[in-house]
Design an enzyme around this catalytic site. Structure first.
Site, PDB file in Angstrom:
ATOM      1  N   ASP A  32       0.636  -1.129   0.043  1.00 45.67           N
ATOM      2  CA  ASP A  32       0.033   0.084   0.134  1.00 45.67           C
ATOM      3  C   ASP A  32       0.736   1.485  -0.040  1.00 45.67           C
ATOM      4  O   ASP A  32       2.164   1.135   0.465  1.00 45.67           O
ATOM      5  CB  ASP A  32      -0.839   0.052   1.142  1.00 45.67           C
ATOM      6  CG  ASP A  32      -2.211   1.009   1.166  1.00 45.67           C
ATOM      7  OD1 ASP A  32      -2.372   1.468  -0.112  1.00 45.67           O
ATOM      8  OD2 ASP A  32      -2.826   1.100   2.029  1.00 45.67           O
ATOM      9  N   ASN A  80     -10.850  -2.172  -5.520  1.00 49.39           N
ATOM     10  CA  ASN A  80     -10.243  -0.925  -6.365  1.00 49.39           C
ATOM     11  C   ASN A  80     -10.809  -0.519  -7.425  1.00 49.39           C
ATOM     12  O   ASN A  80     -10.531   0.526  -8.026  1.00 49.39           O
ATOM     13  CB  ASN A  80      -8.858  -1.633  -6.503  1.00 49.39           C
ATOM     14  CG  ASN A  80      -7.813  -1.499  -5.206  1.00 49.39           C
ATOM     15  OD1 ASN A  80      -7.009  -2.311  -5.212  1.00 49.39           O
ATOM     16  ND2 ASN A  80      -7.918  -0.643  -4.464  1.00 49.39           N
TER      17      ASN A  80
HETATM   18  C1  IPE Z   1      -5.383  -2.556  -0.264  1.00 50.78           C
HETATM   19  O1  IPE Z   1      -4.976  -1.254  -0.121  1.00 50.78           O
HETATM   20  C2  IPE Z   1      -5.357  -3.130  -1.535  1.00 50.78           C
HETATM   21  C3  IPE Z   1      -3.968  -3.354  -2.414  1.00 50.78           C
HETATM   22  C4  IPE Z   1      -2.924  -2.988  -1.701  1.00 50.78           C
HETATM   23  C5  IPE Z   1      -4.008  -4.023  -3.585  1.00 50.78           C
HETATM   24  P1  IPE Z   1      -6.217  -0.295  -0.554  1.00 50.78           P
HETATM   25  O2  IPE Z   1      -5.700   1.354  -0.754  1.00 50.78           O
HETATM   26  O3  IPE Z   1      -7.137  -0.552  -1.651  1.00 50.78           O
HETATM   27  O4  IPE Z   1      -6.786  -0.159   0.942  1.00 50.78           O
HETATM   28  P2  IPE Z   1      -7.751   0.989   1.806  1.00 50.78           P
HETATM   29  O5  IPE Z   1      -8.773   1.390   0.657  1.00 50.78           O
HETATM   30  O6  IPE Z   1      -7.102   1.902   2.220  1.00 50.78           O
HETATM   31  O7  IPE Z   1      -8.323  -0.016   2.858  1.00 50.78           O
HETATM   32  C1  IPE Z   2      -1.415   0.350  -3.378  1.00 51.72           C
HETATM   33  O1  IPE Z   2      -1.286   1.982  -3.409  1.00 51.72           O
HETATM   34  C2  IPE Z   2      -1.876  -0.091  -4.535  1.00 51.72           C
HETATM   35  C3  IPE Z   2      -3.085  -0.397  -5.075  1.00 51.72           C
HETATM   36  C4  IPE Z   2      -4.186  -0.535  -4.267  1.00 51.72           C
HETATM   37  C5  IPE Z   2      -3.243  -0.872  -6.327  1.00 51.72           C
HETATM   38  P1  IPE Z   2      -2.445   2.814  -3.415  1.00 51.72           P
HETATM   39  O2  IPE Z   2      -2.852   3.104  -4.637  1.00 51.72           O
HETATM   40  O3  IPE Z   2      -3.611   2.185  -2.463  1.00 51.72           O
HETATM   41  O4  IPE Z   2      -1.794   4.066  -2.659  1.00 51.72           O
HETATM   42  P2  IPE Z   2      -2.460   5.109  -1.530  1.00 51.72           P
HETATM   43  O5  IPE Z   2      -3.005   4.301  -0.385  1.00 51.72           O
HETATM   44  O6  IPE Z   2      -3.619   6.003  -2.244  1.00 51.72           O
HETATM   45  O7  IPE Z   2      -1.379   5.919  -0.995  1.00 51.72           O
HETATM   46 MG    MG Z   3      -4.057   2.433  -0.623  1.00 47.93          MG
END
Ligand code: IPE
Ligand code: IPE
Ligand code: MG
Length: 254
Positions: A32, A80
């Protein structure tokens, strides 16, 4: 749960100081913070995803080198899809590119390859690259790598319950025979032992619908570092912390 960013490795000998017996057999990672990293660099969010892909390569290679038995990476959740279309398009393209570019490493390191998640919403190109990568890796015998793509823990449990219900309907299983083992072997992770260690980057103290059934006794390690900043030294910190944990599984001291 420990925020171990302030801890230093116990020795200066690096990862080679980790004893094989103390390493987790199955490591699962919620990768993340790509977007947050990009923001701090003044870059568009997608640049964070591109950088994150380089870290995936590094960590896959290191886990394979350390002879970790299984590595599960959360790449894209079933939630997502709520993101803006251009980001989704970029992520799907990146996944396709990753699958092609990593085949050499997967072959060299003898890595077994699989995915977790629903196939239905994925673009045909990504599905094609997944199938081709699986085909190319099917004789491999080394570390198992599972990529969770369009994965949601609740959806996985719903799919498992549906399959079990069908077995009952067909008379192949009685309701009394539905055990934890039957449920485990109906999940996408059938045949893969539960994660010993769950790592999450970027500081959030939540599971975000990842491996809900499987993490019931996983040790959780969270770092403030975002995924693009994560490196071998951080993996080493997580493993050192894991080696110090006392796992009790509901029992008394071992
Ligand atoms: C979890 O991260 C999913 C992945 C790392 C693929 P998110 O960014 O989607 O999680 P939330 O929304 O902060 O809970
Ligand atoms: C994790 O990084 C990757 C995916 C969930 C695809 P994020 O895109 O969630 O990054 P933040 O949480 O917005 O920083
Ligand atoms: Mg995230």
């Amino acid at each position: 749960m420990a925020l171990s960013r302030t801890e230093k490795p116990k020795t200066t000998r690096g990862q080679d100081s980790l004893k094989p017996g103390s390493l987790p057999a199955h490591v699962a990672i919620i990768m993340d913070g790509n977007g947050r990293w990009a923001r701090t660099q003044g870059l568009p969010r997608v640049e964070g995803h591109a950088r994150g892909m380089d870290v995936v390569r590094l960590i896959v290679e290191e886990c394979s080198r350390l002879k970790i038995e299984h590595l599960t990476l959360f790449c894209f959740s079933s939630e997502n899809w709520k993101r803006p279309q251009p980001e989704l398009d970029f992520l799907m393209q990146l996944l396709g590119r990753y699958l092609v570019s990593e085949r050499k490493l997967l072959a060299e390191k003898n890595i077994r390859f699989g995915t977790l998640g629903r196939k239905d919403q994925l673009p045909a190109e990504v599905l094609g690259e997944i199938e081709e990568t699986k085909r190319l890796c099917r004789e491999n015998t080394g570390m198992g790598l599972s990529l969770a793509i369009n994965y949601g823990g609740r959806g996985e449990i719903a799919d498992a319950v549906r399959n079990i219900a069908k077995q009952v309907q067909l008379g192949k299983l009685t309701p009394e025979e539905i055990s934890e083992e039957v449920i485990s072997s109906s999940l996408y992770t059938a045949g893969i032992p539960d994660p010993d260690l769950l790592i999450r980057t970027a500081g959030e103290m939540r599971i975000s619908n990842f491996l809900l059934w499987q993490v019931s006794y996983s040790e959780i390690w969270v770092t403030e570092k975002t995924w693009p900043e994560f490196g071998i030294a951080d993996l080493q910190l997580a493993f050192q912390d894991f080696a110090r944990r006392e796992r009790k599984f509901g029992g008394l001291n071992s």
